[in-house]
Design an enzyme around this catalytic site. Structure first.
Site, PDB file in Angstrom:
ATOM      1  N   HIS A 164     126.746 -65.603  42.711  1.00 55.85           N
ATOM      2  CA  HIS A 164     127.920 -65.172  41.952  1.00 55.85           C
ATOM      3  C   HIS A 164     128.078 -66.066  40.718  1.00 55.85           C
ATOM      4  O   HIS A 164     127.833 -67.277  40.789  1.00 55.85           O
ATOM      5  CB  HIS A 164     129.193 -65.293  42.808  1.00 55.85           C
ATOM      6  CG  HIS A 164     129.586 -64.004  43.462  1.00 55.85           C
ATOM      7  ND1 HIS A 164     129.717 -63.867  44.828  1.00 55.85           N
ATOM      8  CD2 HIS A 164     129.892 -62.774  42.938  1.00 55.85           C
ATOM      9  CE1 HIS A 164     130.094 -62.621  45.107  1.00 55.85           C
ATOM     10  NE2 HIS A 164     130.212 -61.942  43.978  1.00 55.85           N
ATOM     11  N   ARG A 184     139.070 -53.979  48.225  1.00 56.53           N
ATOM     12  CA  ARG A 184     140.465 -54.152  47.772  1.00 56.53           C
ATOM     13  C   ARG A 184     140.798 -53.177  46.658  1.00 56.53           C
ATOM     14  O   ARG A 184     141.945 -52.807  46.460  1.00 56.53           O
ATOM     15  CB  ARG A 184     140.660 -55.605  47.309  1.00 56.53           C
ATOM     16  CG  ARG A 184     142.101 -56.030  47.177  1.00 56.53           C
ATOM     17  CD  ARG A 184     142.211 -57.535  46.960  1.00 56.53           C
ATOM     18  NE  ARG A 184     141.348 -58.034  45.902  1.00 56.53           N
ATOM     19  CZ  ARG A 184     141.603 -57.926  44.608  1.00 56.53           C
ATOM     20  NH1 ARG A 184     142.700 -57.324  44.190  1.00 56.53           N
ATOM     21  NH2 ARG A 184     140.766 -58.426  43.719  1.00 56.53           N
ATOM     22  N   CYS A 211     129.209 -56.606  45.952  1.00 54.94           N
ATOM     23  CA  CYS A 211     128.221 -57.702  45.909  1.00 54.94           C
ATOM     24  C   CYS A 211     127.747 -58.058  47.313  1.00 54.94           C
ATOM     25  O   CYS A 211     126.548 -58.169  47.573  1.00 54.94           O
ATOM     26  CB  CYS A 211     128.815 -58.939  45.237  1.00 54.94           C
ATOM     27  SG  CYS A 211     128.956 -58.740  43.454  1.00 54.94           S
ATOM     28  N   GLU A 264     125.255 -67.808  47.247  1.00 53.86           N
ATOM     29  CA  GLU A 264     125.959 -67.418  48.464  1.00 53.86           C
ATOM     30  C   GLU A 264     125.077 -67.699  49.681  1.00 53.86           C
ATOM     31  O   GLU A 264     123.891 -67.432  49.665  1.00 53.86           O
ATOM     32  CB  GLU A 264     126.296 -65.910  48.442  1.00 53.86           C
ATOM     33  CG  GLU A 264     127.219 -65.505  47.314  1.00 53.86           C
ATOM     34  CD  GLU A 264     128.635 -66.039  47.488  1.00 53.86           C
ATOM     35  OE1 GLU A 264     128.962 -66.544  48.580  1.00 53.86           O
ATOM     36  OE2 GLU A 264     129.409 -65.952  46.514  1.00 53.86           O
TER      37      GLU A 264
HETATM   38  N1  PCA Z   1     131.226 -58.460  41.363  1.00 54.93           N
HETATM   39  C1  PCA Z   1     131.790 -57.678  42.447  1.00 54.93           C
HETATM   40  C2  PCA Z   1     131.049 -56.360  42.414  1.00 54.93           C
HETATM   41  C3  PCA Z   1     130.233 -56.370  41.174  1.00 54.93           C
HETATM   42  C4  PCA Z   1     130.363 -57.710  40.625  1.00 54.93           C
HETATM   43  O1  PCA Z   1     129.778 -58.140  39.618  1.00 54.93           O
HETATM   44  C5  PCA Z   1     131.735 -58.376  43.796  1.00 54.93           C
HETATM   45  O2  PCA Z   1     131.763 -59.619  43.828  1.00 54.93           O
HETATM   46  O3  PCA Z   1     131.662 -57.710  44.819  1.00 54.93           O
END
Ligand code: PCA
Length: 212
Positions: free
Chosen positions: A166, A90, A143, A80
């Site tokens: 991610h 959400r 996240c 990211e």
């Molecule tokens: N993904 C979520 C929260 C925890 C995770 O593994 C996110 O992208 O915010």
């Protein structure tokens, strides 16, 4: 020797597993240095995750912080580029909290850029045949919150590189029809990403932007 903090997340949203937490455990089990690695699996809860993160940073004073989480539906491992000062959930988090239109840090800047070399990470993973792409939004859930607060703490301390990655669903865990990668591939990608973050300070000038 540098110290790296690598985190994943516990399951959320009714899932049984979260590949980020599983992969971080695998990276930790196989790690042979040379840098010192601290890992943790964070709760998917705005308050508890930020408290835990703060504690980890204060205790271990890492040189590099790489947090990771699941982005179900993505087909690649995605560093990211941006953390934004916005919590807009959400769904409720695992503690039942559902902040709407709230800042991650009151009075903080609108956004932080990742300070790990995101394009170099994408290039290194691609070289190894691991699907990877740059992402310009970490969303507005836990996240992004953890990424933003890690960057916020680092900005106050200086000299700490911060990033967030991610990951897709792990094979066998994805809902029907969703993209997935083998968990071993996700762990290999995170290990590689962390090593690039530890060993590379300047990013690579490569194409990685998006048209939309
Ligand atoms: N993904 C979520 C929260 C925890 C995770 O593994 C996110 O992208 O915010």
């Amino acid at each position: 020797m540098q110290t790296a903090l690598l985190t994943g997340f516990e399951p959320f949203g009714g899932d049984r597993l979260n590949p980020s937490g599983e992969a971080v455990r695998m990276v930790a089990a196989a790690w042979e240095g040379p840098d010192h690695l601290v890992t943790d699996v964070l709760p998917v809860a705005f308050d508890a995750a930020s408290q835990r993160l703060r504690h980890l940073i204060d205790t271990h004073q890492p040189d590099v912080i790489l947090a990771t989480g699941l982005a179900g539906g993505r087909s690649a491992i995605t560093p990211e580029r941006l953390a934004i000062n916005l919590a807009d959930a959400r769904i409720p988090d695992n503690a039942g909290a559902q902040p709407l239109d709230s800042p991650c840090a009151v009075g903080g800047p609108a956004a932080y850029f990742a300070t790990v070399p995101v394009k170099a990470i994408v290039a290194a993973l691609t070289d190894e045949g691991i699907p990877a792409a740059l992402s310009h939004s970490a969303g507005t859930f836990v996240c992004n919150h953890v990424f933003y607060l890690a960057a916020h703490h680092a900005a106050a301390r200086g000299d700490v590189r911060v990033g967030f990655v991610h990951v897709p669903w792990a094979r066998g865990q994805a809902p029907q029809g969703e993209s997935e990668l083998p968990l071993t591939e996700i762990a290999r990608g995170l290990d590689r990403a962390l090593r690039v973050a530890l060993n590379t300070t300047a990013d690579a000038a490569l194409i990685g932007g998006s048209l939309h």
